[in-house]
Design a protein around this motif. Structure first.
Motif, PDB file in Angstrom:
ATOM      1  N   UNK A  22      25.972  71.804 115.125  1.00 23.48           N
ATOM      2  CA  UNK A  22      27.262  72.361 114.704  1.00 23.48           C
ATOM      3  C   UNK A  22      27.055  73.337 113.542  1.00 23.48           C
ATOM      4  N   UNK A  23      26.103  73.012 112.667  1.00 29.78           N
ATOM      5  CA  UNK A  23      25.866  73.868 111.491  1.00 29.78           C
ATOM      6  C   UNK A  23      25.252  75.219 111.837  1.00 29.78           C
ATOM      7  N   UNK A  24      24.415  75.231 112.889  1.00 25.61           N
ATOM      8  CA  UNK A  24      23.722  76.482 113.203  1.00 25.61           C
ATOM      9  C   UNK A  24      24.460  77.298 114.266  1.00 25.61           C
ATOM     10  N   UNK A  25      25.570  76.764 114.790  1.00 21.25           N
ATOM     11  CA  UNK A  25      26.332  77.472 115.818  1.00 21.25           C
ATOM     12  C   UNK A  25      26.811  78.826 115.283  1.00 21.25           C
ATOM     13  N   UNK A  26      26.500  79.885 116.014  1.00 21.20           N
ATOM     14  CA  UNK A  26      26.905  81.244 115.638  1.00 21.20           C
ATOM     15  C   UNK A  26      26.535  81.599 114.192  1.00 21.20           C
ATOM     16  N   UNK A  27      25.344  81.193 113.812  1.00 14.95           N
ATOM     17  CA  UNK A  27      24.789  81.534 112.510  1.00 14.95           C
ATOM     18  C   UNK A  27      24.667  83.051 112.383  1.00 14.95           C
ATOM     19  N   UNK A  28      24.268  83.685 113.484  1.00 17.76           N
ATOM     20  CA  UNK A  28      24.273  85.146 113.543  1.00 17.76           C
ATOM     21  C   UNK A  28      25.618  85.556 114.126  1.00 17.76           C
ATOM     22  N   UNK A  29      26.449  86.146 113.283  1.00 20.17           N
ATOM     23  CA  UNK A  29      27.813  86.490 113.685  1.00 20.17           C
ATOM     24  C   UNK A  29      28.170  87.849 113.095  1.00 20.17           C
ATOM     25  N   UNK A  30      29.396  88.265 113.283  1.00 21.63           N
ATOM     26  CA  UNK A  30      29.797  89.610 112.836  1.00 21.63           C
ATOM     27  C   UNK A  30      29.491  89.817 111.353  1.00 21.63           C
ATOM     28  N   UNK A  31      29.690  88.776 110.562  1.00 20.01           N
ATOM     29  CA  UNK A  31      29.505  88.922 109.123  1.00 20.01           C
ATOM     30  C   UNK A  31      28.021  89.047 108.761  1.00 20.01           C
ATOM     31  N   UNK A  32      27.188  88.168 109.314  1.00 19.84           N
ATOM     32  CA  UNK A  32      25.765  88.258 108.986  1.00 19.84           C
ATOM     33  C   UNK A  32      25.174  89.560 109.529  1.00 19.84           C
ATOM     34  N   UNK A  33      25.617  89.979 110.703  1.00 18.68           N
ATOM     35  CA  UNK A  33      25.110  91.229 111.282  1.00 18.68           C
ATOM     36  C   UNK A  33      25.505  92.438 110.437  1.00 18.68           C
ATOM     37  N   UNK A  34      26.690  92.370 109.853  1.00 23.48           N
ATOM     38  CA  UNK A  34      27.139  93.481 109.012  1.00 23.48           C
ATOM     39  C   UNK A  34      26.362  93.537 107.701  1.00 23.48           C
ATOM     40  N   UNK A  35      25.811  92.417 107.286  1.00 17.95           N
ATOM     41  CA  UNK A  35      25.083  92.370 106.006  1.00 17.95           C
ATOM     42  C   UNK A  35      23.605  92.718 106.177  1.00 17.95           C
ATOM     43  N   UNK A  36      23.050  92.457 107.355  1.00 16.38           N
ATOM     44  CA  UNK A  36      21.640  92.799 107.604  1.00 16.38           C
ATOM     45  C   UNK A  36      21.451  94.309 107.511  1.00 16.38           C
ATOM     46  N   UNK A  37      20.239  94.766 107.138  1.00 12.31           N
ATOM     47  CA  UNK A  37      20.017  96.218 107.069  1.00 12.31           C
ATOM     48  C   UNK A  37      19.992  96.850 108.465  1.00 12.31           C
ATOM     49  N   UNK A  38      20.203  98.140 108.524  1.00 11.96           N
ATOM     50  CA  UNK A  38      20.271  98.852 109.802  1.00 11.96           C
ATOM     51  C   UNK A  38      18.936  98.858 110.546  1.00 11.96           C
ATOM     52  N   UNK A  39      17.840  98.605 109.825  1.00  8.21           N
ATOM     53  CA  UNK A  39      16.532  98.577 110.499  1.00  8.21           C
ATOM     54  C   UNK A  39      16.128  97.175 110.944  1.00  8.21           C
ATOM     55  N   UNK A  40      17.044  96.209 110.812  1.00 11.22           N
ATOM     56  CA  UNK A  40      16.690  94.804 111.091  1.00 11.22           C
ATOM     57  C   UNK A  40      16.506  94.523 112.582  1.00 11.22           C
ATOM     58  N   UNK A  41      15.499  93.728 112.905  1.00 11.25           N
ATOM     59  CA  UNK A  41      15.372  93.107 114.224  1.00 11.25           C
ATOM     60  C   UNK A  41      15.672  91.623 114.080  1.00 11.25           C
ATOM     61  N   UNK A  42      16.441  91.102 115.023  1.00  8.83           N
ATOM     62  CA  UNK A  42      16.756  89.673 115.074  1.00  8.83           C
ATOM     63  C   UNK A  42      16.010  89.073 116.259  1.00  8.83           C
ATOM     64  N   UNK A  43      15.193  88.049 115.981  1.00  8.70           N
ATOM     65  CA  UNK A  43      14.404  87.380 117.017  1.00  8.70           C
ATOM     66  C   UNK A  43      14.947  85.962 117.187  1.00  8.70           C
ATOM     67  N   UNK A  44      15.212  85.564 118.431  1.00 10.53           N
ATOM     68  CA  UNK A  44      15.676  84.193 118.681  1.00 10.53           C
ATOM     69  C   UNK A  44      14.727  83.475 119.630  1.00 10.53           C
ATOM     70  N   UNK A  45      13.989  82.494 119.078  1.00  6.38           N
ATOM     71  CA  UNK A  45      13.145  81.622 119.915  1.00  6.38           C
ATOM     72  C   UNK A  45      13.659  80.190 119.839  1.00  6.38           C
ATOM     73  N   UNK A  46      14.914  80.028 119.389  1.00  2.00           N
ATOM     74  CA  UNK A  46      15.470  78.691 119.194  1.00  2.00           C
ATOM     75  C   UNK A  46      16.377  78.327 120.374  1.00  2.00           C
ATOM     76  N   UNK A  47      17.660  78.544 120.198  1.00  2.00           N
ATOM     77  CA  UNK A  47      18.629  78.265 121.260  1.00  2.00           C
ATOM     78  C   UNK A  47      19.691  79.356 121.227  1.00  2.00           C
ATOM     79  N   UNK A  48      20.206  79.707 122.391  1.00  2.00           N
ATOM     80  CA  UNK A  48      21.176  80.786 122.499  1.00  2.00           C
ATOM     81  C   UNK A  48      22.388  80.668 121.599  1.00  2.00           C
ATOM     82  N   UNK A  49      22.981  79.457 121.499  1.00  2.00           N
ATOM     83  CA  UNK A  49      24.233  79.358 120.730  1.00  2.00           C
ATOM     84  C   UNK A  49      24.107  79.621 119.229  1.00  2.00           C
ATOM     85  N   UNK A  50      22.897  79.807 118.715  1.00  2.00           N
ATOM     86  CA  UNK A  50      22.782  80.187 117.303  1.00  2.00           C
ATOM     87  C   UNK A  50      23.334  81.585 117.064  1.00  2.00           C
TER      88      UNK A  50
END
Lengths: 304, 304
Positions: A192-220
């Motif tokens: 429940x805590x990690x659900x949508x950890x990457x969301x509109x707000x975190x994406x807006x704060x990351x730099x424009x050159x950022x790559x996001x890698x997910x090897x965990x689970x989709x719902x994060x």
């Protein structure tokens, strides 16, 4: 081992695990004679266990499905494969991150399109990478990243400093990470805590050159927010071994975005599980025979 | 530096190099006043040098074209950028190798084609990687590979042991490598000795799961032999940042082979050269002012 341990490998024979059993002098038997069951099938086919089975070894790291199916009891020891596959998953995370930074995906799709690729290539060295969920995968990933010249921010539950990380933050402070890092690797369990950890707000704060890698689970990841951020150039790209749902629908916009790399949940290839598991099984058999504590004992009440 | 060094940056201004010059208290001037020329243009535009230019700094690692054009004299110090870009090239070599082993190319092309990709994924960890031409790039690549759990065989001219390599062989014994390694990274200069180092014979000796990575120069590989080996499954794949010719012709079979990854000679992106060079220039300016030996001084008679 003169008094050979009796081990059943079910529901099918497996050459790697059989070799591991034999390497420690244990004996492969049917379930009716076994003190130990190595179960490499699905929960739905799990057998009724005779009382003489003292230890069941499962081959997966996540055992949610076995918990849900109610097969795990408290009458013997259960082990999963937590941590056994960390090297594999860490390697895949590094491969995905480098593939994004070095524009392998663009090169594969576009052929010798030198100018746009040349200017889009970024370096892992001299960058900062945040690992969200700093457990076994991070322990394998951090030395790879630091050897590649990157600085690591680790996020775990406790905030207890993680070896090799420049900074460790407790998960309660995850939101501080986005503005301090170049790239993000997700390696946390789906809760429940990690659900949508990457969301509109975190994406807006990351730099424009950022790559996001997910090897965990989709719902994060809030995938709609991710697609929007990738379209708008809020971040540089996403490299995903897991999605939500999995696989994405045929008309999912993820498939058509040029700055997305999708691998089909192969960070820990299913076809190689027993080969990777074999040396850990041999070690656990040695420990069992010696009366030592086993690796990766399932803790009742924790389902990941 | 009270008596400011006078540095010309020609033929165009560059923000990264200008900042480097200013960071050490040196002064940017025209060529008519300069003790130092930082030349970031092609050999064809190289100017007549006034006698007061004591040192010329070139921005490329390979300076064959400057040698051929006859601009390099023995009346002052010349430096190239040998070694400055090793981290970048090493990182790209690792990205290419991992992209091949983890089937990123297949995933990019085929989408969620799980079964064939799952069974084709290989691990860098627990593998052996041979680096042919163990100089600066290898020095940066070896720690990345060993942190990833790989064992390294290094090949250099002398056979003098290379830090971090499990085995070092002299180049005269290169042919012994093919049967002892899982994968190959080419990082040697293009010379008569390295021409077609990868050929029908070496390809036939490499294991069927081998990936060949080329971040050096195209002519190190007999490309016809490579195409044949890739078609026949003699090796698993090739990941090439350089080709022969470059780029390959539109109808080159390399473009259509599924087990080939081609990046358009971007291991050291041209667009990022001066940014990477800047801290080395600052260090060399400091050394010049202090009367110390400069980094990457061109040795007369060596053209790579």
């Amino acid at each position: 081992m003169s008094d050979a341990l009796q081990v059943a490998i079910e529901p099918t024979r497996d050459e790697h695990l059989a070799a591991a059993v034999q390497s420690v002098g244990a004996r492969i038997v049917g379930l009716g004679e076994a003190r130990i069951l190595v179960w490499i099938g699905p929960p739905s086919e799990f057998p009724d266990l005779p009382d003489h089975v003292e230890w069941v070894a499962l081959k997966t790291a996540g055992i949610e499905d076995f918990v849900t199916a109610g097969v795990i009891d408290n009458r013997r020891i259960w082990t999963n494969a937590s941590g056994f596959y960390a090297e594999n998953v860490a390697e895949h995370a590094l491969a995905l991150l480098l593939a994004g930074l070095r524009q392998i995906n663009s090169a594969v799709l576009r052929h010798w399109d030198k100018q746009p690729i040349d200017t889009a290539v970024r370096s892992l060295h001299s960058s900062t990478v945040a690992i969200i969920g700093a457990g076994g995968i991070a322990a394998s990933l951090i030395p790879r990243l630091t050897a590649s010249g990157a600085r690591v921010i680790a996020v775990n539950r406790s905030g207890r400093p993680v070896d090799g990380a420049a900074v460790t933050l407790p998960s309660a402070r995850t939101d501080e990470v986005w503005g301090q890092t170049d790239h993000v690797v997700l390696a946390a369990p789906a809760t429940a805590e990690t659900h949508h950890l990457i969301n509109a707000k975190s994406l807006a704060t990351l730099p424009a050159h950022a790559w996001v890698v997910n090897v965990a689970r989709g719902p994060l990841v809030d995938q709609n927010a991710l697609v929007a951020a990738l379209r708008d150039g809020q971040i540089a790209g996403a490299a995903l071994d897991v999605t939500d749902p999995e696989p994405p629908a045929d008309d999912d916009p993820l498939w058509s975005l040029p700055n997305v790399i999708i691998t089909p949940h192969v960070a820990n290839p299913a076809s190689g599980l027993t080969r990777v598991m074999a040396p850990f099984l041999a070690e656990n058999l040695r420990r069992f025979a010696a009366g030592e504590i086993l690796l990766s004992v399932v803790e009742p009440g924790r389902d990941y």
